[in-house]
Design a protein around this motif. Structure first.
Motif, short mmCIF file in Angstrom:
data_model
loop_
_atom_site.label_atom_id
_atom_site.label_comp_id
_atom_site.label_asym_id
_atom_site.label_seq_id
_atom_site.Cartn_x
_atom_site.Cartn_y
_atom_site.Cartn_z
N GLN A 83 -9.73 4.82 -11.13
CA GLN A 83 -8.62 5.10 -12.05
C GLN A 83 -9.00 4.82 -13.49
OE1 GLN A 83 -5.21 2.91 -10.66
NE2 GLN A 83 -5.06 4.05 -8.75
N LEU A 84 -10.31 4.96 -13.79
CA LEU A 84 -10.80 4.73 -15.16
C LEU A 84 -11.46 6.00 -15.68
CD1 LEU A 84 -12.44 1.23 -14.61
CD2 LEU A 84 -10.29 1.69 -15.79
N ASN A 128 -9.13 11.43 -13.18
CA ASN A 128 -8.24 12.46 -13.73
C ASN A 128 -6.87 11.81 -13.93
OD1 ASN A 128 -6.97 14.78 -14.51
ND2 ASN A 128 -7.02 15.76 -12.49
N GLY A 129 -6.69 11.24 -15.11
CA GLY A 129 -5.49 10.47 -15.36
C GLY A 129 -5.55 9.16 -14.60
N ARG A 130 -4.54 8.92 -13.74
CA ARG A 130 -4.53 7.72 -12.92
C ARG A 130 -4.95 8.03 -11.49
NH1 ARG A 130 -4.87 3.03 -14.91
NH2 ARG A 130 -3.64 2.11 -13.20
N SER A 131 -5.63 9.15 -11.30
CA SER A 131 -6.04 9.55 -9.96
C SER A 131 -7.54 9.70 -9.88
CB SER A 131 -5.37 10.89 -9.59
OG SER A 131 -5.84 11.37 -8.35
N GLY A 132 -8.14 9.19 -8.80
CA GLY A 132 -9.57 9.37 -8.55
C GLY A 132 -10.43 8.45 -9.37
N GLY A 133 -11.65 8.89 -9.59
CA GLY A 133 -12.64 8.09 -10.30
C GLY A 133 -13.65 7.49 -9.34
N LEU A 134 -14.94 7.65 -9.64
CA LEU A 134 -16.02 7.14 -8.79
C LEU A 134 -16.99 6.33 -9.62
CD1 LEU A 134 -16.74 10.45 -6.84
CD2 LEU A 134 -15.77 8.38 -5.84
N LEU A 135 -17.53 5.29 -9.02
CA LEU A 135 -18.53 4.44 -9.67
C LEU A 135 -19.57 4.04 -8.64
CD1 LEU A 135 -19.69 2.55 -11.91
CD2 LEU A 135 -18.05 0.82 -11.11
N VAL A 147 -18.20 9.42 -2.03
CA VAL A 147 -17.15 10.41 -1.82
C VAL A 147 -15.77 9.78 -1.95
CG1 VAL A 147 -16.10 11.95 -0.12
CG2 VAL A 147 -18.58 11.84 -0.31
N TYR A 148 -14.89 10.50 -2.66
CA TYR A 148 -13.45 10.19 -2.61
C TYR A 148 -12.73 11.50 -2.37
CZ TYR A 148 -8.76 8.73 -3.88
OH TYR A 148 -7.41 8.47 -3.84
N ALA A 149 -12.31 11.73 -1.14
CA ALA A 149 -11.74 13.01 -0.74
C ALA A 149 -10.29 13.14 -1.23
CB ALA A 149 -11.80 13.17 0.78
N PRO A 150 -9.88 14.37 -1.54
CA PRO A 150 -8.48 14.58 -1.97
C PRO A 150 -7.51 14.46 -0.80
CG PRO A 150 -9.64 16.68 -1.79
CD PRO A 150 -10.67 15.60 -1.56
N GLN A 151 -6.23 14.46 -1.10
CA GLN A 151 -5.21 14.30 -0.07
C GLN A 151 -4.88 15.61 0.63
OE1 GLN A 151 -3.82 11.54 0.98
NE2 GLN A 151 -4.55 10.07 -0.54
N ARG A 152 -4.86 16.71 -0.10
CA ARG A 152 -4.44 17.99 0.47
C ARG A 152 -5.52 18.56 1.39
NH1 ARG A 152 -2.38 21.90 -4.07
NH2 ARG A 152 -1.88 23.08 -2.17
#
Length: 436
Positions: free
Chosen positions: A16-17, A42-49, A87-92
């Motif tokens: 979320q950064l 993307n705003g307050r969604s996602g983000g990988l480190l 990986v951080y997969a989307p919800q849909r």
């Protein structure tokens, strides 16, 4: 936590950064001896480190996407190519399917071993969810991706689920490691463990590839050796030539077995060397005949030689497959099936499921072999000491029937008598008269 588990690569999801420069990343690693890269949220969604030890992993290339972060590089010391994907997969569901297609495209585009880790936001079966709905289509698409990509998964220790909501009523296993067949073959006894949650609704999961030394492994005799030249003679000669010292009978027997085993090992080395030379000669001769056949028709004797070469190569290959079938312990394997990679996979998966990675002792995870063996020795000793006469009799009878059913013994009554005396003559329980 990184130092305790000796972690060389860390993958964070949902940071979320949008700018990691705003954060003191050294606090996550514990010191300044690390490299890192990230994908902005993307705003307050996602983000990988991702963070790693440059002495262990040397990065060559980075490929970024909103839902994955791929590092292509080399494992220092071995110079093996490896691809690490955070990986951080989307919800849909449609977006998940698109992500699986993207990752599959990466797998088909770059060489080297693959380790794909992170939050996949999907489960593979109903048993990976609790108190929440199971989406069949979503799981089917994810399993299809795993099968098409040829990925494998280690059994997770420590926890059954990796994610739970705040009230703890809904749980699921959505965090995992997926590895390629080559990586799994190199590390069949790797340990995947879920750690306790502290500041997150996800359990951190750690994949450990350090090998544990539990001592000498059992010596395996393959059925195919019985048909090979010199095996029976080697065993008979070793059994005859052994000269025991004046020691306790069990010590003499143990040393005799070791003498026979060492003789078989020497025979095996010579046999393998001879068969490799024979195979190389046959393939070279077959290649020469095929080249000759492109220029002119083969003579009658050359046709016969070519057929013999193919026949002998087939025999050598079937012997190798036969050994693999025995190692995989698949009784229903079809005779003549020469899919050796399949049996290699079965052997490694069986090894992975049977390996003792560690024990939880008084709330602490212990992986030291000497401590694990000591705890097993103590537990098994306590178990047998607490057995009653009826328990011991049932155990002995059941074990004898099991061995007889597998054709390992012929005289069930004799074995039961010896085992009963072994237990009851320990000095703590008298042998009942009707069992003597």
């Amino acid at each position: 936590m990184r130092r305790d588990s000796d972690v060389s690569f860390i993958a964070f999801q949902e940071t979320q950064l949008s700018d990691m420069g705003e954060v003191d990343s050294a606090k996550f690693w514990g010191d300044n001896d690390f490299d890192m890269d990230w994908v902005a949220a993307n705003g307050r969604s996602g983000g990988l480190l991702s963070m790693w030890d440059p002495k262990i992993f040397k990065k060559v290339e980075t490929i970024k996407d909103q839902h994955y972060l791929l590092f292509r590089g080399i494992v220092c010391g071995s110079n093996k190519e490896i691809n690490l994907v955070n990986v951080y997969a989307p919800q849909r569901v449609p977006e998940k399917s698109l992500l699986w297609d993207k990752i599959l495209g990466l797998l088909n585009s770059y060489p080297g071993q693959w380790v794909i880790m992170g939050d996949f936001n999907v489960v593979r079966s109903p048993k990976e969810r609790k108190n929440s709905s199971f989406k069949v289509s979503c799981a089917r698409a994810f399993n299809a991706f795993i099968n098409e990509a040829g990925l494998l998964e280690y059994e997770m220790m420590g926890r059954k689920y990796t994610f739970l909501v705040e009230n703890g009523s809904k749980m699921s296993k959505i965090d995992r490691f997926l590895v390629c067949f080559s990586f799994f073959s190199d590390w069949p006894d790797a340990c995947l463990r879920a750690l306790p949650r502290t500041h997150s609704d996800h359990n951190p999961i750690v994949l450990t590839t350090a090998k544990k030394n539990f001592g000498a492994r059992p010596f395996r005799v393959f059925n195919s050796w019985l048909d090979k030249e010199g095996y029976v003679e080697t065993v008979e000669k070793a059994a005859t030539d052994f000269i025991g010292m004046e020691e306790p009978p069990d010590v003499v027997l143990s040393k005799k077995f070791k003498f026979v085993r060492d003789s078989i090992k020497n025979w095996r080395e010579v046999m393998i060397h001879r068969e490799n030379e024979e195979e190389e000669t046959l393939r070279e001769e077959l290649e020469n005949l095929e080249v000759t056949a492109e220029v002119r028709d083969l003579e009658e004797d050359e046709v016969w030689v070519k057929a013999e070469c193919k026949k002998n190569l087939g025999i050598l290959e079937r012997n190798k497959t036969r050994d693999l079938k025995q190692r995989s312990r698949i009784r229903w394997a079809i005779d003549g099936d020469e899919n050796t990679s399949f049996f290699h996979g079965v052997v490694n998966r069986r090894k992975a499921s049977n390996t003792i990675h560690g024990l939880s002792i008084n709330g602490s995870w212990v992986q030291k072999p000497t401590v694990i063996k000591g705890r097993f020795y103590h537990s098994s000793g306590t178990f047998f000491l607490n057995l009653s006469q009826v328990d011991i009799v049932c155990f002995v009878q059941g074990y004898a029937r099991y061995l007889k059913g597998r054709g390992l013994i012929s005289n069930c009554r004799s074995l039961k008598r010896k085992l009963k005396r072994l237990f009851f003559n320990a000095g703590r329980i008298g042998l009942p008269a009707q069992m003597a």
